[in-house]
Design a protein around this motif. Structure first.
Motif, PDB file in Angstrom:
ATOM      1  N   PHE A 137       0.814  -1.210   0.000  1.00 55.01           N
ATOM      2  CA  PHE A 137       0.000   0.000   0.000  1.00 55.01           C
ATOM      3  C   PHE A 137       0.854   1.269   0.000  1.00 55.01           C
ATOM      4  N   THR A 138       0.326   2.308  -0.648  1.00 58.56           N
ATOM      5  CA  THR A 138       0.944   3.640  -0.621  1.00 58.56           C
ATOM      6  C   THR A 138      -0.116   4.675  -0.279  1.00 58.56           C
ATOM      7  N   HIS A 139       0.302   5.753   0.363  1.00 59.58           N
ATOM      8  CA  HIS A 139      -0.620   6.828   0.721  1.00 59.58           C
ATOM      9  C   HIS A 139      -1.029   7.617  -0.516  1.00 59.58           C
ATOM     10  N   ARG A 140      -2.254   8.119  -0.471  1.00 60.13           N
ATOM     11  CA  ARG A 140      -2.793   8.907  -1.581  1.00 60.13           C
ATOM     12  C   ARG A 140      -2.742  10.408  -1.288  1.00 60.13           C
ATOM     13  N   GLN A 141      -2.144  10.805  -0.187  1.00 56.96           N
ATOM     14  CA  GLN A 141      -2.077  12.202   0.211  1.00 56.96           C
ATOM     15  C   GLN A 141      -0.838  12.455   1.058  1.00 56.96           C
ATOM     16  N   ALA A 142      -0.507  13.718   1.211  1.00 55.80           N
ATOM     17  CA  ALA A 142       0.543  14.143   2.138  1.00 55.80           C
ATOM     18  C   ALA A 142      -0.103  14.483   3.477  1.00 55.80           C
ATOM     19  N   PHE A 143       0.744  14.552   4.523  1.00 56.79           N
ATOM     20  CA  PHE A 143       0.275  14.890   5.862  1.00 56.79           C
ATOM     21  C   PHE A 143       0.997  16.142   6.346  1.00 56.79           C
ATOM     22  N   PHE A 144       0.245  17.027   7.005  1.00 54.81           N
ATOM     23  CA  PHE A 144       0.791  18.289   7.502  1.00 54.81           C
ATOM     24  C   PHE A 144       0.523  18.427   8.995  1.00 54.81           C
ATOM     25  N   GLN A 145       1.519  18.953   9.699  1.00 58.70           N
ATOM     26  CA  GLN A 145       1.347  19.358  11.090  1.00 58.70           C
ATOM     27  C   GLN A 145       1.866  20.793  11.197  1.00 58.70           C
ATOM     28  N   LEU A 146       0.961  21.742  11.392  1.00 63.21           N
ATOM     29  CA  LEU A 146       1.330  23.151  11.438  1.00 63.21           C
ATOM     30  C   LEU A 146       1.041  23.722  12.825  1.00 63.21           C
ATOM     31  N   ARG A 147       2.012  24.487  13.325  1.00 64.89           N
ATOM     32  CA  ARG A 147       1.885  25.166  14.618  1.00 64.89           C
ATOM     33  C   ARG A 147       1.838  26.670  14.371  1.00 64.89           C
ATOM     34  N   PHE A 148       0.955  27.377  15.062  1.00 67.94           N
ATOM     35  CA  PHE A 148       0.769  28.808  14.879  1.00 67.94           C
ATOM     36  C   PHE A 148       1.183  29.535  16.152  1.00 67.94           C
ATOM     37  N   VAL A 149       2.090  30.513  16.001  1.00 72.37           N
ATOM     38  CA  VAL A 149       2.627  31.231  17.164  1.00 72.37           C
ATOM     39  C   VAL A 149       2.692  32.724  16.874  1.00 72.37           C
ATOM     40  N   ASP A 150       2.818  33.512  17.982  1.00 72.97           N
ATOM     41  CA  ASP A 150       3.015  34.950  17.820  1.00 72.97           C
ATOM     42  C   ASP A 150       4.509  35.252  17.760  1.00 72.97           C
ATOM     43  N   LYS A 151       4.888  36.553  17.797  1.00 73.89           N
ATOM     44  CA  LYS A 151       6.292  36.935  17.624  1.00 73.89           C
ATOM     45  C   LYS A 151       7.184  36.452  18.767  1.00 73.89           C
TER      46      LYS A 151
END
Length: 286
Positions: free
Chosen positions: A150-164
């Motif tokens: 099996f192979t994945h049909r999509q990419a995976f993202f992990q995004l973190r949001f921060v201030d300055k």
């Protein structure tokens, strides 16, 4: 290595079944294959793991696009990297026929994500493989199948949001589209895909405001293109752009720093978007 569990094969076999009927089927998926449920961890916290869950369902599709029954995963005791997909298929089959296998389903739908690993694992970690008919046992009612990788049909993202000051920003919603016009929203089996646009973007909506999102994304553009992200934080919407070329099966970890958001923000509202592909260097562990 696990072997195909085909029951007691009788000696009488033939190359092709005379008519449509119900066949017993078993397909081996071993440790060399990419497997299903996703989680993040490891010593560095940046490793994506995938494993079979007992009872995972895999849709079977013939080469002409006909959807057949689903097979069910029987997980090897003590090692979830091994699974045997078992069940029955109805039809007429010949040696050499290639069947497509799809987890969760043959149709794709990336809408409705809430930004958690559990959500992606349960509903958006679509995978595909193929398996060919090696032998038709008409008397015993078995199809002997080749192993499936099996192979994945999509990419995976992990995004973190921060201030300055690197403090978490509580995100209420993230909307995504790309200039290439090929970020998939849905792709039904046998039908054209619908793609994300500025008017109808791919939207990640957490159950409650959060500083980090995990989501699945399929881009069929095939080359780097400009991505547009709109992040809703409190009563404000922030627009972010970044050139990306997400590759299916890869795991991307990034930080989005918005200087003008949060306590003590400034009027310049600068955005710094750093992202790395953790699929290389052995950090993506199947």
């Amino acid at each position: 290595m696990a072997v195909l569990l085909l029951g007691n094969l009788v000696s009488c076999t033939q190359m092709e079944a005379p008519a449509s009927r119900v066949w017993k089927v078993s397909v081996n998926a071993g440790p060399a294959s990419e497997t299903r449920a996703v989680s993040v961890g490891g010593n560095d916290g940046k490793t994506l793991y995938t494993n079979w869950d007992q009872g995972d369902l895999v849709r079977v599709v013939k080469s002409d696009g006909t959807a057949l029954e689903q097979l069910s995963a029987d997980v090897s005791a003590g090692n979830t990297a091994y699974a045997t997909l078992t069940g029955t298929l109805t039809g007429t089959f010949s040696v050499g026929d290639v069947l497509s296998l799809y987890y969760h389903e043959a149709s794709l739908d990336y809408t409705g994500q809430n930004g958690t690993v559990n959500c992606v694992s349960a509903s958006y970690s679509f995978m595909e493989a193929s398996s060919s008919v090696k032998e038709v046992d008409a008397q015993g009612g078995f199809l002997k199948m080749s192993d499936a990788a099996f192979t994945h049909r999509q990419a995976f993202f992990q995004l973190r949001f921060v201030d300055k000051d690197n403090n978490p920003l509580l995100l209420e919603r993230l909307s995504i589209y790309a200039d290439g016009g090929k970020v998939v929203l849905t792709r039904p089996l046998g039908s054209d895909a619908t793609y994300a646009t500025e008017v109808l973007p791919l939207t990640i909506a957490p159950a409650s405001a959060t500083g980090q999102l995990f989501f699945a994304l399929r881009d069929e553009n095939g080359a780097s293109n400009t991505y547009h992200f709109k992040a809703v934080i409190g009563s404000e919407e922030y627009s972010i752009e970044r050139d990306l070329n997400p590759i299916s099966g890869h795991f991307y970890i990034g930080t989005v720093q918005i200087s003008g958001a949060g306590t003590g923000g400034d009027s310049l509202n600068e955005v710094f978007f750093t992202i790395a592909d953790y699929s290389s260097g052995g950090t993506l562990n199947w």
